[in-house]
Design a protein around this motif. Sequence first.
Motif, PDB file in Angstrom:
ATOM      1  N   LEU A  68       0.862  -1.187   0.000  1.00  0.00           N
ATOM      2  CA  LEU A  68       0.000   0.000   0.000  1.00  0.00           C
ATOM      3  C   LEU A  68       0.891   1.227   0.000  1.00  0.00           C
ATOM      4  CD1 LEU A  68      -3.088  -0.408   0.008  1.00  0.00           C
ATOM      5  CD2 LEU A  68      -1.885  -2.319   1.060  1.00  0.00           C
TER       6      LEU A  68
ATOM      7  N   ASN B 231      -4.797   6.309  -1.119  1.00  0.00           N
ATOM      8  CA  ASN B 231      -3.847   5.205  -1.207  1.00  0.00           C
ATOM      9  C   ASN B 231      -3.976   4.481  -2.544  1.00  0.00           C
ATOM     10  OD1 ASN B 231      -3.249   5.595   1.640  1.00  0.00           O
ATOM     11  ND2 ASN B 231      -5.189   4.548   2.053  1.00  0.00           N
TER      12      ASN B 231
ATOM     13  N   ALA C 179      -2.147   0.792  -4.619  1.00  0.00           N
ATOM     14  CA  ALA C 179      -1.537  -0.481  -4.250  1.00  0.00           C
ATOM     15  C   ALA C 179      -0.653  -0.995  -5.379  1.00  0.00           C
ATOM     16  CB  ALA C 179      -2.613  -1.513  -3.912  1.00  0.00           C
TER      17      ALA C 179
ATOM     18  N   THR D 216      -9.625   1.253 -10.529  1.00  0.00           N
ATOM     19  CA  THR D 216     -10.881   0.923  -9.859  1.00  0.00           C
ATOM     20  C   THR D 216     -12.026   1.747 -10.423  1.00  0.00           C
ATOM     21  OG1 THR D 216     -10.468   2.521  -8.065  1.00  0.00           O
ATOM     22  CG2 THR D 216      -9.735   0.232  -7.724  1.00  0.00           C
TER      23      THR D 216
ATOM     24  N   THR E 142      -8.840  -7.657   0.004  1.00  0.00           N
ATOM     25  CA  THR E 142      -9.602  -6.948  -1.026  1.00  0.00           C
ATOM     26  C   THR E 142      -9.317  -5.462  -0.936  1.00  0.00           C
ATOM     27  OG1 THR E 142     -11.384  -8.588  -1.010  1.00  0.00           O
ATOM     28  CG2 THR E 142     -11.893  -6.439  -1.943  1.00  0.00           C
ATOM     29  N   PHE E 143      -8.819  -4.900  -2.041  1.00  0.00           N
ATOM     30  CA  PHE E 143      -8.666  -3.446  -2.152  1.00  0.00           C
ATOM     31  C   PHE E 143      -9.979  -2.919  -2.700  1.00  0.00           C
ATOM     32  CE2 PHE E 143      -7.479   0.516  -4.286  1.00  0.00           C
ATOM     33  CZ  PHE E 143      -6.722   1.135  -3.293  1.00  0.00           C
TER      34      PHE E 143
ATOM     35  N   ALA F 180      -8.434  -3.301   2.372  1.00  0.00           N
ATOM     36  CA  ALA F 180      -7.695  -2.055   2.240  1.00  0.00           C
ATOM     37  C   ALA F 180      -8.502  -1.139   1.340  1.00  0.00           C
ATOM     38  CB  ALA F 180      -6.303  -2.295   1.660  1.00  0.00           C
ATOM     39  N   ALA F 181      -8.286   0.159   1.447  1.00  0.00           N
ATOM     40  CA  ALA F 181      -9.142   1.103   0.731  1.00  0.00           C
ATOM     41  C   ALA F 181      -8.367   2.335   0.296  1.00  0.00           C
ATOM     42  CB  ALA F 181     -10.321   1.513   1.606  1.00  0.00           C
TER      43      ALA F 181
ATOM     44  N   SER G 287      -4.323   1.582   5.805  1.00  0.00           N
ATOM     45  CA  SER G 287      -5.699   1.193   5.488  1.00  0.00           C
ATOM     46  C   SER G 287      -5.930  -0.315   5.515  1.00  0.00           C
ATOM     47  CB  SER G 287      -6.164   1.765   4.136  1.00  0.00           C
ATOM     48  OG  SER G 287      -5.753   0.972   3.041  1.00  0.00           O
ATOM     49  N   VAL G 288      -4.979  -1.095   5.992  1.00  0.00           N
ATOM     50  CA  VAL G 288      -5.107  -2.547   6.008  1.00  0.00           C
ATOM     51  C   VAL G 288      -5.672  -3.004   7.343  1.00  0.00           C
ATOM     52  CG1 VAL G 288      -3.908  -4.752   5.736  1.00  0.00           C
ATOM     53  CG2 VAL G 288      -3.116  -2.733   4.479  1.00  0.00           C
TER      54      VAL G 288
END
Length: 310
Positions: A39, A80, A82, A130, A236-237, A282-283, A290-291
Amino acid sequence: MTETTRNVQPVIASVGKEGSGELVSSRYAVRIGDVDVVLISDGVLPLPTSTMSTNVSEADRNAWFDDRFLQRDMFDWALNVALVRSGDRLILVDSGVGDGFEYFSRAGRSVMRLETAGIDLGAITDIVITHMHMDHVGGLNVDGVKAKLRPDVRIHVAAAEVEFWKNPDFSQTVMPEAVPPALRKAAAKFVQLYSENIVQFDKTVEVAAGVTARVTGGHTPGHCVVDVASKGEKLTFVGDAIFEVGFEQPDWQNGFEHEPEIATQVRIALLDEAAETGSLLAAAHVAFPSVGHIARNGDVYRFVPVQWDY
């Protein structure tokens, strides 16, 4: 000035000067089975707190921010991205906001931080977007970035997302006035620059062994999340499906959601999934790194950050 003060000041000032030149960590690695995930913080986006909860009263919103010792008017959204390595594939998930927006001058660090970490942009084999908001495609739009990427880099974007940005609908969003034109411009530039590299997919696509993108919709019609699964482990991001308020208040709608009702359903489904399976989440807009895991508390959820692994 005391002796202690004289000694401390130079030390604090010099921390981080070697290498990155930064005072804080900006990347965090976790291994999911045989797959490596890093991340990376692109920075923060200062935005009105009203954008975090457009369907609730000001009093309810203020209570949430007061409870966290945060100011009521502006909130720094984490941003963030990845980086995922699976076998011989190196996959970038989103690219940050880039450098074209002066009101987001505290972000746009992703490319620099990749290079500081010794990551050659030319080694990236795949990119997953995304969704095509400017804080996710903007890093690719920066002058000189395309030239550093492989000519055959594959950029995976949902077909519904590409179609949406041909004539985007902002009728259900609640954004600062300057944002929609900037979003349109960034999406159009991204498509123009990378039209030959964009690989569209419908519902799901396996990007590499154990790395899959799946369309959720909601935030945008073609918004997708990225699942990393290997040896019984999973992360899962979730991109922009979940924001800081979304754990305790999953039905609070975000002003950047183009389909807010669907976005709420998607958010709850992803939170339920993580709570039931115990997998990591994570986001894009949850505080770096964010994990963490998701615990269910009745009708709401609790984010449980991982213990920082040194």
